[in-house]
Design an enzyme around this catalytic site. Structure first.
Site, PDB file in Angstrom:
ATOM      1  N   ASP A 220      -1.958  10.879  -2.187  1.00  0.00           N
ATOM      2  CA  ASP A 220      -2.409   9.835  -3.109  1.00  0.00           C
ATOM      3  C   ASP A 220      -2.803  10.401  -4.462  1.00  0.00           C
ATOM      4  O   ASP A 220      -2.720   9.720  -5.482  1.00  0.00           O
ATOM      5  CB  ASP A 220      -3.577   9.055  -2.499  1.00  0.00           C
ATOM      6  CG  ASP A 220      -3.045   8.165  -1.400  1.00  0.00           C
ATOM      7  OD1 ASP A 220      -2.879   8.668  -0.272  1.00  0.00           O
ATOM      8  OD2 ASP A 220      -2.730   6.999  -1.673  1.00  0.00           O
TER       9      ASP A 220
ATOM     10  N   ALA B 120       0.833   5.187  -2.376  1.00  0.00           N
ATOM     11  CA  ALA B 120       0.589   5.511  -3.787  1.00  0.00           C
ATOM     12  C   ALA B 120       1.689   5.049  -4.759  1.00  0.00           C
ATOM     13  O   ALA B 120       1.392   4.328  -5.726  1.00  0.00           O
ATOM     14  CB  ALA B 120       0.317   7.003  -3.926  1.00  0.00           C
TER      15      ALA B 120
ATOM     16  N   ARG C  76       0.858  -1.192   0.000  1.00  0.00           N
ATOM     17  CA  ARG C  76       0.000   0.000   0.000  1.00  0.00           C
ATOM     18  C   ARG C  76       0.892   1.239   0.000  1.00  0.00           C
ATOM     19  O   ARG C  76       2.077   1.172   0.298  1.00  0.00           O
ATOM     20  CB  ARG C  76      -1.004   0.024   1.156  1.00  0.00           C
ATOM     21  CG  ARG C  76      -0.622  -0.538   2.468  1.00  0.00           C
ATOM     22  CD  ARG C  76       0.470   0.183   3.204  1.00  0.00           C
ATOM     23  NE  ARG C  76       0.266   1.626   3.288  1.00  0.00           N
ATOM     24  CZ  ARG C  76       1.241   2.500   3.422  1.00  0.00           C
ATOM     25  NH1 ARG C  76       2.517   2.119   3.449  1.00  0.00           N
ATOM     26  NH2 ARG C  76       1.006   3.788   3.500  1.00  0.00           N
TER      27      ARG C  76
HETATM   28  O1  MRU Z   1      -4.466   3.400   2.264  1.00  0.00           O
HETATM   29  P1  MRU Z   1      -2.985   3.557   2.108  1.00  0.00           P
HETATM   30  O2  MRU Z   1      -2.189   3.013   3.250  1.00  0.00           O
HETATM   31  O3  MRU Z   1      -2.506   3.046   0.766  1.00  0.00           O
HETATM   32  O4  MRU Z   1      -2.771   5.141   2.100  1.00  0.00           O
HETATM   33  C1  MRU Z   1      -1.471   5.638   1.930  1.00  0.00           C
HETATM   34  C2  MRU Z   1      -1.381   7.109   2.096  1.00  0.00           C
HETATM   35  O5  MRU Z   1      -2.358   7.783   2.298  1.00  0.00           O
HETATM   36  C3  MRU Z   1      -0.021   7.718   1.919  1.00  0.00           C
HETATM   37  O6  MRU Z   1       0.095   8.879   2.672  1.00  0.00           O
HETATM   38  C4  MRU Z   1       0.185   8.090   0.448  1.00  0.00           C
HETATM   39  O7  MRU Z   1      -0.097   6.992  -0.386  1.00  0.00           O
HETATM   40  C5  MRU Z   1       1.543   8.565   0.176  1.00  0.00           C
HETATM   41  S1  MRU Z   1       2.751   7.264   0.142  1.00  0.00           S
HETATM   42  C6  MRU Z   1       4.223   7.934  -0.305  1.00  0.00           C
END
Ligand code: MRU
Length: 358
Positions: A234, A46, A44
């Site tokens: 994201d 982005a 998980r």
């Molecule tokens: O639901 P997730 O854990 O995938 O959410 C991740 C986030 O919100 C992070 O802050 C975002 O993806 C940035 S990662 C460099």
């Protein structure tokens, strides 16, 4: 830290649902397994969602037995569609699949295209890792000696691959430059990316870290205990509105009320110039069970209704600066972001249907 690796026709990932208790690696050998791992958040964050999906598409292409061009292209497009359907908010997934499907138009020989798809996935992986190094160094400049930084969710190496991360990359780089810093890590309800992943990464980096629950952030800001907030993203709309983990918006409002700078660190692959404002960003809603159960234990009445948006949108007026690998953007974002990422409408569907645009 090797969070994702392609070896012998398999994708090896560190299972993030098992951290911090167990460091377990999973070998994914079909694109369906890749899609499930993204959906279930075994991987998980982005940028890494984009990287893993790109490898997943290559994996799926190698799994197609046909060598007839049209059949092969149709098969790859089906795989692309199924990977795109995993998580809707992080735009890196769509950017990566768009880059991958463009390779389909490279030539008529499926065998060569399979190799080219793998090469493209490797390049996406390398590009995202390279981006984090630059973001980390640029971000570190905004963090002064003696600062206490608040972060939310996990925007570290686990979310990007490589050793750095984006928001955590800036923090780690400031630490490596010898700045005396402290970090407050928000727990990040409901899936605890802050306590399970960010706390784990920051401790490994030897950084003075204090874990707090999300609702404690305002208290510490009001006590002047926080010098800046740094988070990842994201999807960043063309006007600078930022979608990030649920709870980010509240932090940004609190930061403004307490005159604390609010920084977003993200690669330009997270900027979506085709989405004009944050209101148009699709927000993923996940199972209410993630709210009513805590580590599998029911903590709410059986019949209670629960809502579970995984992300929220922070309006651009609360964002002090956006740190990317191409430079630091400030208001007005429509202008500064378009200089970093020239407008090119993003439409994977159009890409799939009509071939690459110029
Ligand atoms: O639901 P997730 O854990 O995938 O959410 C991740 C986030 O919100 C992070 O802050 C975002 O993806 C940035 S990662 C460099």
């Amino acid at each position: 830290m090797e969070v994702v690796k392609w070896t012998e026709g398999k994708i090896r990932i560190l299972d993030q649902t098992r951290l911090p208790a167990d460091e377990v690696y999973l070998d994914l050998s079909t694109y369906q397994e890749v899609g499930a791992a993204i959906k279930e958040m075994k991987v998980r964050g982005a940028p890494i969602i984009g990287i893993v999906a790109a490898y997943g598409l290559a994996l799926g292409a190698f799994g197609l037995s046909t060598n007839r061009q049209q059949e092969f292209v149709d098969g790859v497009i089906d795989i692309a569609r199924s990977l795109l359907a995993t998580r809707p908010t992080a735009v890196n997934l769509f950017q990566a699949i768009e880059r991958m499907t463009a390779v389909l138009h490279n030539g008529p020989d499926p065998e060569l295209v399979r190799q080219a798809l793998l090469e493209e996935a490797r390049q996406i992986h390398k590009d995202e890792e390279d981006n984090t190094v630059i973001i980390s160094n640029l971000g570190a400049e905004l963090i002064e000696d003696g600062y206490t930084i608040l972060t939310h969710c996990n925007a570290g190496a686990l979310a990007t691959s490589g050793d750095h991360g984006t928001a955590l990359g800036a923090i780690k780089a400031a630490h490596l430059k010898g700045k005396q810093i402290k970090v407050f890590a928000n727990e990040t309800r409901p899936l605890l990316q802050g306590s399970r992943l960010t706390a784990w990464e920051l401790l490994r980096a030897g950084i003075d870290t204090t874990l707090i629950t999300d609702s404690m952030a305002g208290h510490f800001m009001s006590q002047s205990a926080i010098d800046c907030v740094v988070v990842g993203a994201d999807r960043i709309a063309a006007n600078g509105d930022v979608a990030n983990k649920i709870g980010t918006y509240s932090l940004a409002v609190l930061a403004r009320a307490n005159r604390v700078p609010f920084y977003v660190a993200a690669p330009t692959t997270t900027i979506d110039m085709s989405t004009r404002s944050g209101k148009l960003i699709p927000i993923e809603y996940r199972s209410p069970d993630e709210v009513t159960l805590f580590h599998g234990v029911q903590t709410a009445p059986e019949d209670i209704k629960a809502a579970n948006p995984a992300f929220d949108v922070t309006p651009n007026r609360y964002v002090t600066a956006i740190i990317t690998e191409k430079g630091i953007a400030r208001r007005p974002y429509r202008q500064s972001l378009s200089q970093l990422r020239p407008a090119r409408p993003l439409s994977v569907e159009a890409q799939i249907e009509g071939g690459p645009r110029g």
